[in-house]
Design a protein around this motif. Structure first.
Motif, short mmCIF file in Angstrom:
data_model
loop_
_atom_site.label_atom_id
_atom_site.label_comp_id
_atom_site.label_asym_id
_atom_site.label_seq_id
_atom_site.Cartn_x
_atom_site.Cartn_y
_atom_site.Cartn_z
N ASP A 112 -34.07 23.16 98.21
CA ASP A 112 -32.82 24.11 98.52
C ASP A 112 -32.94 25.40 99.24
O ASP A 112 -33.65 26.02 98.95
CB ASP A 112 -32.24 24.36 96.84
CG ASP A 112 -31.94 23.16 96.01
OD1 ASP A 112 -31.31 22.14 96.79
OD2 ASP A 112 -31.96 23.22 94.89
N THR A 113 -31.99 25.60 100.10
CA THR A 113 -31.82 26.87 101.10
C THR A 113 -30.57 27.15 101.19
O THR A 113 -29.71 26.30 100.78
CB THR A 113 -32.81 26.39 102.25
OG1 THR A 113 -32.28 25.69 102.84
CG2 THR A 113 -34.19 26.15 102.00
N TRP A 114 -30.51 28.39 101.98
CA TRP A 114 -29.11 28.54 102.68
C TRP A 114 -28.75 27.53 103.56
O TRP A 114 -29.65 26.74 104.21
CB TRP A 114 -28.98 29.97 103.10
CG TRP A 114 -27.88 30.42 103.83
CD1 TRP A 114 -26.81 30.95 103.42
CD2 TRP A 114 -27.65 30.09 105.24
NE1 TRP A 114 -25.81 30.97 104.27
CE2 TRP A 114 -26.26 30.58 105.73
CE3 TRP A 114 -28.36 29.47 106.22
CZ2 TRP A 114 -25.49 30.50 106.76
CZ3 TRP A 114 -27.84 29.49 107.56
CH2 TRP A 114 -26.29 29.95 107.64
N GLY A 115 -27.58 27.23 103.69
CA GLY A 115 -26.98 26.30 104.60
C GLY A 115 -25.55 26.38 105.02
O GLY A 115 -24.79 27.06 104.27
N ALA A 116 -25.41 25.87 106.03
CA ALA A 116 -23.77 25.83 106.65
C ALA A 116 -23.72 25.09 107.74
O ALA A 116 -24.89 24.50 108.58
CB ALA A 116 -23.48 27.38 107.34
N GLU A 118 -22.09 24.39 111.35
CA GLU A 118 -21.44 25.19 112.44
C GLU A 118 -20.32 24.13 113.28
O GLU A 118 -19.41 24.86 113.77
CB GLU A 118 -22.41 25.81 113.34
CG GLU A 118 -22.95 27.00 112.94
CD GLU A 118 -23.48 27.94 113.97
OE1 GLU A 118 -23.36 27.67 115.15
OE2 GLU A 118 -24.34 28.89 113.79
#
Length: 269
Positions: A112-116, A118
């Motif tokens: 689990d990490t930050w994600g986005a 684009e």
């Protein structure tokens, strides 16, 4: 209930020497040999069911070295290196003792990490607002998919007209519907017809030489998609001296980017 044709097509039987035995499927026949997406899925399947696999697929590259003949084939898959949370795979398909496809795969235990995302999903009509094509598939594998074109349908006539852009957008899912997994997502990444046919409406001979799939979804996200539609978008960047590239994306109905894929395709004039 009977098994889905896709599951029959990618079925592999373990052999005593550590290889896998597979067979081509008439349900996924192409103009010459099987649909490339089903072969890519079969190669990934050898990794997915391998007892030494670590983690889930992150990337798969398949090189189509020769045409696969109808019948049986052997798949060799081995982990070339295993680290603490990543694994690199070498895969090869042989027929009559000759190599016909090669591949590499990368699997990992994803944290689990930050994600986005684009590259966001374009605004298009919903799946059931896009009509189904009235014609049957020109080759058998097309009938295994429900394709609802939003933009850039298959050329209505081979008139050689330059459309000025090679982009296609469509809603797609297995036919009949099937819950999405990594193998079926791999095959779905190859449902786009060659971009040169869309750009020029000319049936020049083509053949994919190399295809790479990058997986942005985990098991939980695939489970959320279930048997729903995916929005696919494909476009070429350049056509030059007998080869063109083809880039594509697949989103869930909820707008999650599931996969990006790239191909280099040979064409002849």
């Amino acid at each position: 209930m009977s098994r889905h044709a896709f599951d029959d097509a990618i079925a592999l039987t373990a052999q005593s020497d550590g290889t896998w035995l597979g067979h081509t499927s008439p349900a996924y026949a192409n103009m010459v040999g099987p649909f490339g997406g089903i072969m890519a899925a079969q190669m990934l399947q050898a990794v997915l069911q391998h007892p030494q696999r670590l983690g889930d697929p992150v990337a798969l590259t398949v090189n189509f070295a020769a045409a696969l003949a109808d019948g049986s084939f052997t798949v060799q898959a081995r982990p070339a290196r295993t680290n603490r949370s990543t694994q690199h795979w070498m895969i090869e398909v042989l027929q009559q003792g000759q190599t016909v496809l090669t591949a590499t795969a990368f699997t990992a235990l994803r944290r689990d990490t930050w994600g986005a995302d684009e590259h966001t999903m374009p605004a298009v009509p919903r799946p059931l607002d896009a009509p189904l094509p009235e014609r049957a598939g020109r080759v058998e594998w097309i009938n295994r998919y429900e394709m609802r074109f939003v933009e850039g349908d298959f050329p209505a006539a081979w008139d050689g007209r330059d459309h000025g852009i090679s982009r296609t957008r469509l809603w797609v899912r297995d036919n009949p519907p099937r819950p999405l997994d990594f193998a079926s997502l791999t095959a779905l990444s190859d449902v786009f017809f060659p971009r040169i046919w869309r750009r020029r409406a000319s049936p020049v001979p083509i053949g994919t030489v190399s295809m790479t799939v990058y997986f942005h979804a985990d098991v939980a996200r695939l489970r959320d998609v279930g048997a729903g539609y995916l929005l696919g978008q494909a476009q070429a960047q350049a056509f030059h001296r007998g080869y063109f590239d083809q880039t594509a994306q697949l989103w869930s109905e909820a707008g999650a980017l599931l996969v990006t894929t790239h191909q280099i395709v040979y064409y002849k004039e």
